[in-house]
Design a protein around this motif. Structure first.
Motif, PDB file in Angstrom:
ATOM      1  N   LEU A 127       0.800  -1.223   0.000  1.00 36.03           N
ATOM      2  CA  LEU A 127       0.000   0.000   0.000  1.00 36.03           C
ATOM      3  C   LEU A 127       0.835   1.276   0.000  1.00 36.03           C
ATOM      4  N   VAL A 128       2.011   1.244   0.604  1.00 36.02           N
ATOM      5  CA  VAL A 128       2.839   2.462   0.593  1.00 36.02           C
ATOM      6  C   VAL A 128       3.183   2.887  -0.835  1.00 36.02           C
ATOM      7  N   PRO A 129       3.673   1.987  -1.704  1.00 33.50           N
ATOM      8  CA  PRO A 129       3.914   2.404  -3.089  1.00 33.50           C
ATOM      9  C   PRO A 129       2.642   2.828  -3.816  1.00 33.50           C
ATOM     10  N   VAL A 130       1.538   2.106  -3.584  1.00 34.09           N
ATOM     11  CA  VAL A 130       0.292   2.432  -4.282  1.00 34.09           C
ATOM     12  C   VAL A 130      -0.177   3.841  -3.932  1.00 34.09           C
ATOM     13  N   VAL A 131      -0.207   4.184  -2.657  1.00 36.56           N
ATOM     14  CA  VAL A 131      -0.692   5.495  -2.229  1.00 36.56           C
ATOM     15  C   VAL A 131       0.248   6.604  -2.681  1.00 36.56           C
ATOM     16  N   LEU A 132       1.547   6.424  -2.439  1.00 33.33           N
ATOM     17  CA  LEU A 132       2.506   7.480  -2.783  1.00 33.33           C
ATOM     18  C   LEU A 132       2.573   7.713  -4.288  1.00 33.33           C
ATOM     19  N   LEU A 133       2.658   6.648  -5.068  1.00 31.39           N
ATOM     20  CA  LEU A 133       2.794   6.807  -6.508  1.00 31.39           C
ATOM     21  C   LEU A 133       1.495   7.280  -7.160  1.00 31.39           C
ATOM     22  N   THR A 134       0.354   6.906  -6.564  1.00 33.06           N
ATOM     23  CA  THR A 134      -0.917   7.448  -7.052  1.00 33.06           C
ATOM     24  C   THR A 134      -0.940   8.960  -6.896  1.00 33.06           C
ATOM     25  N   ALA A 135      -0.539   9.441  -5.728  1.00 36.95           N
ATOM     26  CA  ALA A 135      -0.528  10.880  -5.487  1.00 36.95           C
ATOM     27  C   ALA A 135       0.466  11.594  -6.404  1.00 36.95           C
ATOM     28  N   VAL A 136       1.652  11.014  -6.578  1.00 40.21           N
ATOM     29  CA  VAL A 136       2.685  11.653  -7.400  1.00 40.21           C
ATOM     30  C   VAL A 136       2.266  11.701  -8.868  1.00 40.21           C
ATOM     31  N   ASN A 137       1.735  10.595  -9.386  1.00 38.30           N
ATOM     32  CA  ASN A 137       1.425  10.516 -10.810  1.00 38.30           C
ATOM     33  C   ASN A 137       0.157  11.258 -11.196  1.00 38.30           C
ATOM     34  N   LEU A 138      -0.788  11.374 -10.275  1.00 36.71           N
ATOM     35  CA  LEU A 138      -2.070  11.982 -10.610  1.00 36.71           C
ATOM     36  C   LEU A 138      -2.243  13.375 -10.030  1.00 36.71           C
ATOM     37  N   ALA A 139      -1.175  13.920  -9.464  1.00 37.39           N
ATOM     38  CA  ALA A 139      -1.288  15.237  -8.837  1.00 37.39           C
ATOM     39  C   ALA A 139      -1.604  16.332  -9.845  1.00 37.39           C
ATOM     40  N   ASP A 140      -1.247  16.126 -11.130  1.00 35.43           N
ATOM     41  CA  ASP A 140      -1.509  17.156 -12.132  1.00 35.43           C
ATOM     42  C   ASP A 140      -2.826  16.941 -12.876  1.00 35.43           C
ATOM     43  N   VAL A 141      -3.606  15.928 -12.462  1.00 39.27           N
ATOM     44  CA  VAL A 141      -4.925  15.724 -13.064  1.00 39.27           C
ATOM     45  C   VAL A 141      -5.832  16.872 -12.640  1.00 39.27           C
ATOM     46  N   PRO A 142      -6.604  17.470 -13.552  1.00 40.95           N
ATOM     47  CA  PRO A 142      -7.478  18.585 -13.171  1.00 40.95           C
ATOM     48  C   PRO A 142      -8.392  18.227 -12.008  1.00 40.95           C
ATOM     49  N   ARG A 143      -8.479  19.149 -11.065  1.00 39.16           N
ATOM     50  CA  ARG A 143      -9.353  19.032  -9.895  1.00 39.16           C
ATOM     51  C   ARG A 143      -8.941  17.888  -8.982  1.00 39.16           C
ATOM     52  N   PHE A 144      -7.694  17.458  -9.086  1.00 40.35           N
ATOM     53  CA  PHE A 144      -7.209  16.427  -8.157  1.00 40.35           C
ATOM     54  C   PHE A 144      -7.174  17.010  -6.741  1.00 40.35           C
ATOM     55  N   ASP A 145      -7.669  16.290  -5.786  1.00 39.82           N
ATOM     56  CA  ASP A 145      -7.513  16.670  -4.390  1.00 39.82           C
ATOM     57  C   ASP A 145      -7.529  15.400  -3.543  1.00 39.82           C
ATOM     58  N   LEU A 146      -7.528  15.563  -2.241  1.00 38.40           N
ATOM     59  CA  LEU A 146      -7.427  14.402  -1.355  1.00 38.40           C
ATOM     60  C   LEU A 146      -8.615  13.465  -1.459  1.00 38.40           C
ATOM     61  N   SER A 147      -9.726  13.930  -2.031  1.00 39.08           N
ATOM     62  CA  SER A 147     -10.880  13.041  -2.150  1.00 39.08           C
ATOM     63  C   SER A 147     -10.572  11.859  -3.057  1.00 39.08           C
ATOM     64  N   VAL A 148      -9.582  12.026  -3.962  1.00 36.71           N
ATOM     65  CA  VAL A 148      -9.192  10.907  -4.814  1.00 36.71           C
ATOM     66  C   VAL A 148      -8.625   9.775  -3.965  1.00 36.71           C
ATOM     67  N   LEU A 149      -7.947  10.123  -2.880  1.00 37.30           N
ATOM     68  CA  LEU A 149      -7.350   9.113  -2.009  1.00 37.30           C
ATOM     69  C   LEU A 149      -8.258   8.735  -0.844  1.00 37.30           C
ATOM     70  N   LEU A 150      -9.273   9.537  -0.571  1.00 32.82           N
ATOM     71  CA  LEU A 150     -10.116   9.282   0.599  1.00 32.82           C
ATOM     72  C   LEU A 150     -11.555   8.936   0.251  1.00 32.82           C
ATOM     73  N   GLY A 151     -11.906   8.929  -1.035  1.00 34.67           N
ATOM     74  CA  GLY A 151     -13.276   8.660  -1.419  1.00 34.67           C
ATOM     75  C   GLY A 151     -13.641   7.191  -1.311  1.00 34.67           C
ATOM     76  N   ASP A 152     -14.933   6.906  -1.533  1.00 36.14           N
ATOM     77  CA  ASP A 152     -15.449   5.555  -1.383  1.00 36.14           C
ATOM     78  C   ASP A 152     -14.777   4.565  -2.324  1.00 36.14           C
ATOM     79  N   ARG A 153     -14.536   4.978  -3.553  1.00 34.91           N
ATOM     80  CA  ARG A 153     -13.958   4.047  -4.519  1.00 34.91           C
ATOM     81  C   ARG A 153     -12.525   3.668  -4.152  1.00 34.91           C
ATOM     82  N   PHE A 154     -11.741   4.643  -3.713  1.00 35.44           N
ATOM     83  CA  PHE A 154     -10.380   4.310  -3.303  1.00 35.44           C
ATOM     84  C   PHE A 154     -10.401   3.458  -2.037  1.00 35.44           C
ATOM     85  N   LEU A 155     -11.341   3.742  -1.134  1.00 34.49           N
ATOM     86  CA  LEU A 155     -11.495   2.910   0.052  1.00 34.49           C
ATOM     87  C   LEU A 155     -11.872   1.483  -0.345  1.00 34.49           C
TER      88      LEU A 155
END
Length: 258
Positions: A127-155
């Protein structure tokens, strides 16, 4: 006092130099594989700017494809099996496990500490690589925010990954306690657990890891975890592993430390 002793044993387990090394190497290798899978999926699928609750629809597909890829899970299974064999067999073969059981620890307590330590290190590897690399790679996606990592689908995706890890750890633990050799535990557990990926057959954890694709990427306003937790995930992600852990504990309680 008893919890304090078990806490000391837990910290001793997670600070074992060999297991720390395996965890560090495993985290690095899984990070490389996940990054490659993520970039390949991004190139094939792309992302969209509309926000679904928790994950973008196409972004969700990208993450699910990368996090449940066969290559990633075969390699992760190898490191988890090594960690489990080291936790449950190395001490016995080195001779210091008898000393641990001679201390004021119950066998059930020692078993639970070893199991929790192995699960924690396995979670770090995946999970450490999945979470960190998800944030790094998708940080420039429009309207990216913490909900991408904390929403129901990611959960939901996280629950599936944890269920897969629990299944792998439980089966590896069962074989490590049933067999009297660390080498045999490694030689048998790893092929048994990766066989579904090699043969493409509908067996766990491959079957429920792959079935989650459609569930997590459907763009619906009424998405809920109750719709996502299927009977297959409950059976192979929690009930079967729980039975395997219970059988392992019974074997530990019913025989000498050897």
């Amino acid at each position: 006092m008893r919890m304090g002793r078990l806490a000391n044993l837990f910290f001793w387990e997670i600070n074992d130099p060999l297991r720390v090394l395996v965890t560090a190497v495993g985290t690095f290798v899984i990070g490389l594989i996940f990054q490659h899978s993520l970039l390949v999926s991004l190139g094939q699928v792309g992302t969209v700017s509309q926000m679904a609750e928790g994950l973008h629809s196409m972004t969700g597909l990208v993450l699910v494809r990368a996090a449940t890829s066969s290559n990633l899970w075969v390699v992760a299974t190898f490191f988890v099996v090594v960690l489990t064999a080291l936790a449950f067999r190395a001490g016995i073969e080195r001779g210091y496990e008898a000393v641990v059981f001679s201390l004021p620890y119950s066998r059930a307590g020692v078993f639970c500490v070893k199991l929790v330590a192995t699960l924690l290190m396995s979670v770090v590897i995946l999970l450490v690589p999945v979470v960190l690399l998800t944030a790094v790679n998708l940080a420039d996606v429009p309207r990216f925010d913490l909900s991408v990592l904390l929403g129901d689908r990611f959960l939901g995706l996280t629950i599936v990954l944890l269920a897969g890890l629990f299944y792998v750890v439980s089966i590896a633990t069962l074989l490590a306690t049933a067999l009297r050799s660390m080498l045999m535990a490694l030689v048998l557990a790893f092929p048994v657990l990766i066989l579904p990926y090699l043969l493409g057959v509908n067996l766990p954890p491959r079957n429920f890891l792959f079935d989650v694709w459609g569930t997590l990427t459907i763009l619906t306003a009424d998405f809920s975890l109750s719709r996502f937790i299927t009977e297959k995930i409950l059976l192979y992600g929690f009930i079967v592993p729980g039975a395997a852990v219970a059988a392992s504990l019974l074997m530990i309680l019913g025989r000498d430390v050897r």
